[in-house]
Design a protein around this motif. Structure first.
Motif, PDB file in Angstrom:
ATOM      1  N   UNK A  76       0.826  -1.219   0.000  1.00 23.89           N
ATOM      2  CA  UNK A  76       0.000   0.000   0.000  1.00 23.89           C
ATOM      3  C   UNK A  76       0.857   1.264   0.000  1.00 23.89           C
ATOM      4  N   UNK A  79       2.210   1.750  -3.439  1.00 23.57           N
ATOM      5  CA  UNK A  79       1.171   2.255  -4.342  1.00 23.57           C
ATOM      6  C   UNK A  79       0.883   3.725  -4.091  1.00 23.57           C
ATOM      7  N   UNK A  80       0.986   4.135  -2.811  1.00 19.33           N
ATOM      8  CA  UNK A  80       0.703   5.534  -2.484  1.00 19.33           C
ATOM      9  C   UNK A  80       1.692   6.466  -3.180  1.00 19.33           C
ATOM     10  N   UNK A 103     -10.090  12.140  -0.157  1.00 18.26           N
ATOM     11  CA  UNK A 103     -10.331  10.911   0.615  1.00 18.26           C
ATOM     12  C   UNK A 103      -9.034  10.166   0.945  1.00 18.26           C
ATOM     13  N   UNK A 104      -8.249   9.873  -0.087  1.00 12.73           N
ATOM     14  CA  UNK A 104      -7.028   9.101   0.158  1.00 12.73           C
ATOM     15  C   UNK A 104      -6.013   9.875   1.005  1.00 12.73           C
ATOM     16  N   UNK A 107      -7.211   9.370   4.605  1.00 16.28           N
ATOM     17  CA  UNK A 107      -7.193   8.036   5.204  1.00 16.28           C
ATOM     18  C   UNK A 107      -5.859   7.338   5.042  1.00 16.28           C
ATOM     19  N   UNK A 108      -5.109   7.667   3.979  1.00 18.74           N
ATOM     20  CA  UNK A 108      -3.843   6.963   3.763  1.00 18.74           C
ATOM     21  C   UNK A 108      -2.671   7.804   4.260  1.00 18.74           C
ATOM     22  N   UNK A 110      -3.036  10.383   6.246  1.00 19.74           N
ATOM     23  CA  UNK A 110      -3.382  10.867   7.588  1.00 19.74           C
ATOM     24  C   UNK A 110      -3.301  12.388   7.711  1.00 19.74           C
ATOM     25  N   UNK A 156      -1.955  12.532  -3.847  1.00 16.07           N
ATOM     26  CA  UNK A 156      -1.117  11.644  -3.037  1.00 16.07           C
ATOM     27  C   UNK A 156       0.351  12.039  -3.140  1.00 16.07           C
TER      28      UNK A 156
ATOM     29  N   UNK B 320      -7.077   0.869  -4.939  1.00 13.74           N
ATOM     30  CA  UNK B 320      -5.765   0.281  -4.646  1.00 13.74           C
ATOM     31  C   UNK B 320      -4.656   1.231  -5.071  1.00 13.74           C
ATOM     32  N   UNK B 321      -4.814   1.840  -6.262  1.00  8.26           N
ATOM     33  CA  UNK B 321      -3.728   2.665  -6.778  1.00  8.26           C
ATOM     34  C   UNK B 321      -3.509   3.897  -5.906  1.00  8.26           C
ATOM     35  N   UNK B 322      -4.526   4.248  -5.067  1.00 12.23           N
ATOM     36  CA  UNK B 322      -4.342   5.381  -4.163  1.00 12.23           C
ATOM     37  C   UNK B 322      -3.723   4.934  -2.847  1.00 12.23           C
ATOM     38  N   UNK B 323      -3.365   3.648  -2.767  1.00  9.17           N
ATOM     39  CA  UNK B 323      -2.685   3.173  -1.567  1.00  9.17           C
ATOM     40  C   UNK B 323      -3.614   2.708  -0.463  1.00  9.17           C
ATOM     41  N   UNK B 324      -4.886   2.458  -0.805  1.00 11.29           N
ATOM     42  CA  UNK B 324      -5.806   1.984   0.232  1.00 11.29           C
ATOM     43  C   UNK B 324      -5.650   0.475   0.410  1.00 11.29           C
ATOM     44  N   UNK B 328      -9.920  -0.246   4.145  1.00 15.47           N
ATOM     45  CA  UNK B 328     -10.242   1.119   3.710  1.00 15.47           C
ATOM     46  C   UNK B 328     -10.931   1.088   2.360  1.00 15.47           C
ATOM     47  N   UNK B 332     -14.630   2.555   2.451  1.00 17.89           N
ATOM     48  CA  UNK B 332     -14.741   3.918   1.934  1.00 17.89           C
ATOM     49  C   UNK B 332     -15.273   3.936   0.503  1.00 17.89           C
TER      50      UNK B 332
END
Lengths: 243, 418
Positions: A76, A79-80, A103-104, A107-108, A110, A156, B320-324, B328, B332
């Motif tokens: 993850x 990917x981020x 959103x990301x 949550x990702x 923070x 991101x 997934x590509x956003x890192x979730x 999540x 979400x």
């Protein structure tokens, strides 16, 4: 400079059908690569392997120093750092454009809601649709949706951007507005791998061209060389048909 | 000969209109006199023709007034909605005639010939329904065998429930979530303790005495609250990549879906205690609620899975590509969309659940329908089954219809389509 992406002898099968054959590819930071080739040649699969939306069965893929395999624990967080833009936009239809973008980060990464929304607005401004922030994806034109998708990926703050035929699902009129955003991004120094048939864009932006056919990289060359004296016959044939 | 010859034309609008309305009126007069005056004005025809006279006359009348763009607004509306072709005209007439023939007797039974006043069966002298039965037994239908003096406890619980739900609609979003959390986690405990008693000096009332409509609500509410999350997790489990989780989810779902609810309830009452260690005891109502919850959760799981499967793969890719990660991504991105898609299916399952509650009679718990079943066997009230069950049907219909309307509103509210 060390490579930010490195693929060594990557092979991939869908059941018995081999989609990627012995792929070797190095990408340096800030390098722009355009991948072209006939449909079914494995271009999309190649870039989907880089953030492991597809699994490869053989070989190694290293992204920003992290080897990607089934043992990768922090897939993850890798990917981020790799933004991706899809042919069908894939915006989240139940969220407003602003929420799609924030959103990301919330949550990702923070971030607080306020920080995330500021970041989102900044990126929406960058793709020139900040006035659409409150709308839902279904209310936007295709070109606006794709720009929103680019903004979402940029939120991101990725090191690498992957584009999977970003203009193929668009009306001809809207292709330009998306390409303009991508050219802008390229000039800003982003590392980019772009699968596209837009050869004008490729000539303007790409450092290197890759031509794929039947799962292999047939030719890899500097952009000028690629268009002016392609080496393989297959590439010549392809270019003669699309230019 | 073709009907084209008598094709009505706009030039002779009023002639055709007069003729058509005349024929139509005769048809209606015939049907009215048949229904209300017991008089067959076409009795001189053979019976089948006499029976069809109103339809034939009406259809012919409607044919004569079918004039497009007549310029008369009322006529145009009638033609468009009831009379667009000969076939549609006949269909409209049949529906109207059926309503005329069968609705009045029903209304008579329900209201005009019915008895509302009195306190014994003998007070029902009319031809219609004996609502005295429902009135006299109303308290039992609502509260079961719950002692009269303690019924305020049930009333307070339900008033709190209703007023909290009301507050959800009135208050701004900021407070809404606290009320929803209160309703989901704190209220059930309070209500359960208040109704069962045994603490704070409240008299202990065992669950065997609970009953009537309040029991319907209690069983449905608990089963609804719990079956939903369990169903969601089962649906995710069934699509999991981990074989252990996938196969146990499939096994669970198929086991519960393959067994009739009445068997499950029976097992929960008779077989389940055998598996408990000696000395432990689980309340009968509790066992029934758990049984219904798991049963409906299996159905819910399949409904939710339908929604999950309808989502394009691109949504997963994008998340997934956003890192979730898995959770999540699902909570979400995937679930909000999937659940929105299957609101009609969820509403369906919930309605089925509410209507399944009467089956708890097999373990001796009597909710609304069960209490009616008990009351109709009372020697003083024999022969009141129709009134009782019509009443039950009405109550269930009101509950289910409101749920259905609510789900439709929700669908509209959550729609983000253009």
């Amino acid at each position: 400079m060390s490579n930010i992406i490195e693929l060594k002898n990557v092979n991939k099968w869908f059941d018995k059908f081999q989609v990627l054959k012995d792929i070797n590819l190095e990408v340096k930071p800030k390098e722009k690569i355009v991948v072209c080739g006939p449909s079914g040649s494995g271009k999309s699969t190649l870039i989907r392997c880089i953030n492991r939306l597809e699994e490869h069965q053989e070989g190694s893929i290293v992204v920003d120093g992290n080897e990607i395999s089934e043992n990768t624990k922090n897939i993850e967080s890798i990917r981020a750092e790799v933004g991706m833009v899809f042919q069908q936009f894939n915006l989240f239809p139940h969220l407003s454009i602003l929420d799609n973008c924030s959103l990301a980060p919330i949550w990702v990464k923070k971030l607080t809601k306020k920080q995330a929304e500021e970041l989102a607005m900044e990126n929406l401004r960058r793709v020139q649709i900040e006035d659409q922030a409150a709308k839902f994806p279904g209310q936007l034109s295709g070109g606006q949706q794709q720009r929103a998708a680019i903004a979402r990926a940029l939120c991101m703050e990725p090191k690498i951007m992957l584009f999977d035929e970003p203009t193929s699902a668009l009306d001809p009129e809207m292709i330009k507005e998306v390409l303009d955003v991508m050219v802008d991004l390229a000039k800003g120094g982003m590392t980019m791998i772009v699968v596209t048939h837009e050869m004008g864009f490729a000539k303007e932006v790409a450092d290197n061209m890759i031509f794929m056919d039947e799962g292999r990289i047939v030719e890899r060359a500097k952009t000028n060389d690629f268009f002016e004296n392609p080496k393989s016959d297959r590439t010549k044939l392809f270019l003669s048909q699309i230019l | 000969m073709n009907l084209r010859i008598i094709k009505p034309k706009k030039e002779n609008l009023y002639t055709y209109l007069a003729l058509g309305i005349g024929l139509l009126s005769i048809g209606f007069i015939d049907i009215f006199s048949n229904t209300f005056l017991n008089l067959n004005i076409t009795g001189f025809f053979p019976s089948i023709i006499s029976y069809l006279t109103p339809l034939i006359l009406g259809a012919f009348g409607l044919h004569l007034i079918r004039i497009e763009y007549s310029g008369n607004k009322t006529l145009d509306i009638i033609n468009k909605n009831f009379n667009s072709s000969n076939f549609n005209a006949i269909l409209s007439l049949i529906v109207i005639f059926i309503l005329i023939k069968y609705v009045p007797p029903l209304l008579n039974w329900f209201i005009f010939d019915a008895n509302f006043l009195g306190s014994t069966k003998e007070d029902c002298i009319g031809e219609g329904a004996c609502w005295v039965f429902v009135r006299v037994w109303f308290n039992r239908f609502m509260y079961g065998m719950y002692p009269d003096a303690e019924q305020w406890r049930i009333n307070i619980s339900f008033l709190t429930l209703l007023s909290s739900i009301g507050l959800i609609f009135i208050l701004p979003i900021k407070f809404k979530k606290y009320i929803i959390l209160f309703l989901l986690f704190i209220f059930p405990l309070i209500a359960l303790n208040l109704i069962s008693g045994g603490i704070f000096g409240l008299e202990w009332i065992e669950t065997g005495a609970w009953g009537g409509l309040s029991l319907t609500f209690i069983v449905s509410a608990f089963a609804l609250i719990f079956c939903f999350p369990i169903g969601v997790f089962l649906a995710l489990g069934r699509r999991s990549d981990l074989p252990a989780i996938r196969y146990s989810s499939i096994g669970f779902i198929e086991l519960w879906r393959g067994v009739p609810l009445i068997t499950v309830l029976f097992m929960s009452a008779v077989m389940f205690p055998m598996f408990l260690p000696d000395g432990t005891y689980m309340d009968k109502l509790m066992r029934v609620i758990i049984a219904i919850t798991l049963f409906e959760a299996a159905y819910m799981a399949e409904v939710v899975r339908g929604g999950l499967q309808a989502l394009p793969r691109g949504q997963y890719d994008a998340a997934k590509s956003l890192g979730m990660g898995y959770w999540r991504m699902h909570f979400l991105i995937i679930m909000p969309q999937a659940l929105k898609l299957v609101i009609p299916g969820i509403a369906n399952t919930f309605l089925a659940l509410v209507k399944d509650t009467p089956l708890i009679f097999v373990v001796g718990l009597l909710e609304l329908a069960g209490m009616i079943g008990l009351a109709k066997t009372n020697p003083k009230w024999l022969g009141m089954a129709t009134e009782g069950y019509v009443f039950a049907a009405l109550v269930f219909w009101i509950i289910c219809f409101s749920m259905s309307r609510y789900s439709q509103n929700l669908e509209k509210k959550l729609s983000t389509e253009r």
